[in-house]
Scaffold this motif. Structure first.
Motif: not given
Length: 580
Positions: A450, A454, A459-461, A463-464, A484
């Motif tokens: 993680w 980050q 990280e946000k992608l 986690k979704k 990506e």
């Protein structure tokens, strides 16, 4: 005569079959011993059964006279399948151990030439090496070498045993069994071996002819020579069928002769046993049936040998192809070096094998710890080749490439500890996101994964996603966009924590906005690393410490961005890159 056989000649210089026979010889000896015991138990079962049947038909005066044969019949009846199972278990374990090491050796050999696959091997050759040849070598061990060694041991046991009882008869058996173990196999190899070679040649010619004709079928039609085409194909096919018919005819004759030889063996045993134990009134008359019956199980060992020997011609090409591969080097312990890390290229020239013109010539370059260098040039100028040389995948034709005074080639696979690469199209495997990133460090925790996600802005992608790190990546990473995928590759590199990073045109094919965002991420995340950025764009190079232009394999321009901005040629390239 034996030394002239192509298969035996190939084995003289073989580095792929013989070494494994020596390496696992103890297991081989055990498998051969169990194989011999299996046939001895089969013969013993028939021997005691024959004795028991004839003895019981007398009838015996006392049940104790047949008690021992009854016990032995049960013992041999149990031991035969048990030993046969153990023999198969041992022999297959022996073969699988060898082929496991065999595959590893072959992959190591192919890996040395991985860069030149497209030049040295056709796709069919590579697939043949990886599948067909391995299967052939496995069959060579299981269906030819192991049965032959087992029968040789059984042959020696039979002759010695008979020699103790009646040596003249043992000499006669030596000749008859010798026909089965030597003469018929040799005859098969010589006669049908040549026919197999001819059959393969006819098949290849038929295939090539058929392919050419199918590709040019319209020419045949337009020239009104369709009948000629069909006639030619039918003639070639008839030639193949004729060769195959001759092989089948020979095999039938050979098998018949083998059966006749075995019939002579049975009749010989019957005559000898009748002479030795058939005296009137003798209690030993029961041994006649016992000795005759014990011969029958041996047919399963001796009769298949000619066909097994004939198959060596099929394996010959596989042995030749494998021995044509480069011998893999014995891995040496990688040298240990400590920070700071300096990469130095001195008077380096590289020419591809078989080539004459240098791809790179007289390259001098030094990457100091933490330095950022942009390497630019047109496609085909040698930039990616330089990256392969720096990684140690290729070796310079002349000159040196050293990391802290140690040639990069000396590190072997351990070079990944010091130099990481992000390719134009980083590959993601069809497994979880966590597994793809852990390729950089197999022991990394989820928290560490993680953390690098980050840093690269994913990280946000992640986690979704419904399953987070356990989300499966589609084959080749098609679930993610180009940018990506590069960020995931960067996360993998960060987890490895290599001090020197090579970016091999990572922004090719990306739109300008994504390209700029990715460049910003690279420069931000890798600011404490030594960086060699290979590119053909000038976007973002202002942040580099040095800019180097390669043209026709040589360094044409070199300097800081501030120095080169004053260069007229650089200004033209800058305007062309910006579309002005």
């Amino acid at each position: 005569m034996f030394n002239k056989l192509p298969f035996l000649q190939a084995l003289k210089t073989d580095q792929w079959v013989r070494p494994f026979l020596k390496h696992y010889r103890k297991t081989l000896y055990l498998a051969i011993f169990l194989g011999i015991l299996t046939f001895i138990c089969a013969g013993g079962l028939m021997f005691t059964s024959g004795y028991l049947i004839t003895k019981s038909a007398t009838p015996p005066e006392n049940i104790l006279l047949v008690y021992v044969p009854i016990v032995l019949t049960r013992a041999f009846g149990i031991c035969r399948p048990v030993l046969h199972y153990l023999e198969r278990l041992t022999s297959h374990n022996w073969v699988f151990k060898m082929t496991s090491e065999f595959r590893k050796k072959m992959y190591d050999a192919l890996e040395r030439d991985a860069v030149f696959f497209s030049n040295k091997y056709r796709l069919g050759d590579i697939l043949g090496l990886l599948s067909e040849d391995v299967a052939h070598i496995q069959n060579l061990y299981l269906r030819t070498l192991f049965p032959f060694f087992t029968v040789c041991g059984l042959y020696v046991f039979i002759i010695i045993s008979l020699g103790i009882i009646a040596w003249p008869f043992a000499l006669w058996m030596l000749i008859l069994y010798g026909l089965l173990i030597l003469a018929l196999p040799l005859w098969s190899v010589i006669v049908n071996g040549a026919r197999q070679e001819y059959e393969k040649q006819v098949k290849n010619d038929l295939y090539l002819d058929l392919t050419d004709n199918v590709m040019g079928v319209f020419d045949w039609i337009f020239s009104k020579r369709t009948a000629d085409y069909l006639k030619r194909h039918q003639e070639n096919e008839a030639e193949l069928l004729k060769a195959q018919a001759k092989m089948r005819s020979f095999e039938r004759i050979r098998d018949l002769l083998g059966q006749l030889v075995f019939l002579v063996i049975i009749l010989s045993v019957l005559v000898w046993a009748s002479w030795a134990f058939g005296k009137s009134g003798s209690d030993q008359i029961n041994y006649i049936a016992a000795f005759v019956l014990c011969v029958f199980p041996l047919a399963d060992a001796f009769i298949p040998l000619p066909n097994a020997a004939q198959e060596t011609n099929i394996y010959l090409d596989s042995i030749k192809r494998l021995n044509a591969l480069p011998t893999p080097e014995i891995p040496q312990k990688a040298p240990e070096i400590i920070a700071p890390y300096t990469l130095k290229i001195k008077d380096m020239t590289y020419i591809y094998p078989g080539g004459k013109v240098p791809v790179l010539s007289g390259i001098d370059l030094t990457l100091m710890p933490g330095e950022k260098i942009a390497l630019l040039g047109r496609s085909g100028s040698g930039k990616s080749t330089l990256a392969s040389l720096i990684r140690g995948d290729l070796e310079p034709t002349s000159g040196q490439i050293k990391l802290n005074q140690v040639p990069v080639k000396a590190f072997g696979d351990e070079i990944a500890r010091y130099i990481g690469v992000i390719q134009q199209t980083p590959y993601l495997f069809n497994t979880t996101i966590a597994n793809n990133i852990r390729l950089g460090n197999e022991t990394a925790s989820d928290a560490e994964i993680w953390e690098v996600l980050q840093r690269v802005g994913l990280e946000k992608l992640i986690k979704k996603l419904p399953q987070g790190l356990e989300t499966l990546v589609d084959e080749a990473g098609l679930r993610f966009s180009g940018g990506e995928r590069h960020r995931l590759a960067l996360a993998r590199i960060l987890l490895k924590d290599a001090p020197v990073i090579i970016l091999d045109e990572p922004t090719v094919g990306l739109d300008p906005i994504t390209e700029q965002a990715l460049i910003t991420t690279f420069l931000d995340v890798l600011q404490d690393k030594t960086l060699l950025w290979i590119t053909h764009h000038l976007q973002g190079i202002e942040a580099m410490d040095q800019i180097i232009f390669i043209e026709d394999g040589q360094i044409e321009m070199q300097g800081t961005p501030e120095e080169l901005i004053k260069n007229e040629r650089f200004q033209k390239l800058k305007r062309a890159d910006e579309g002005r």
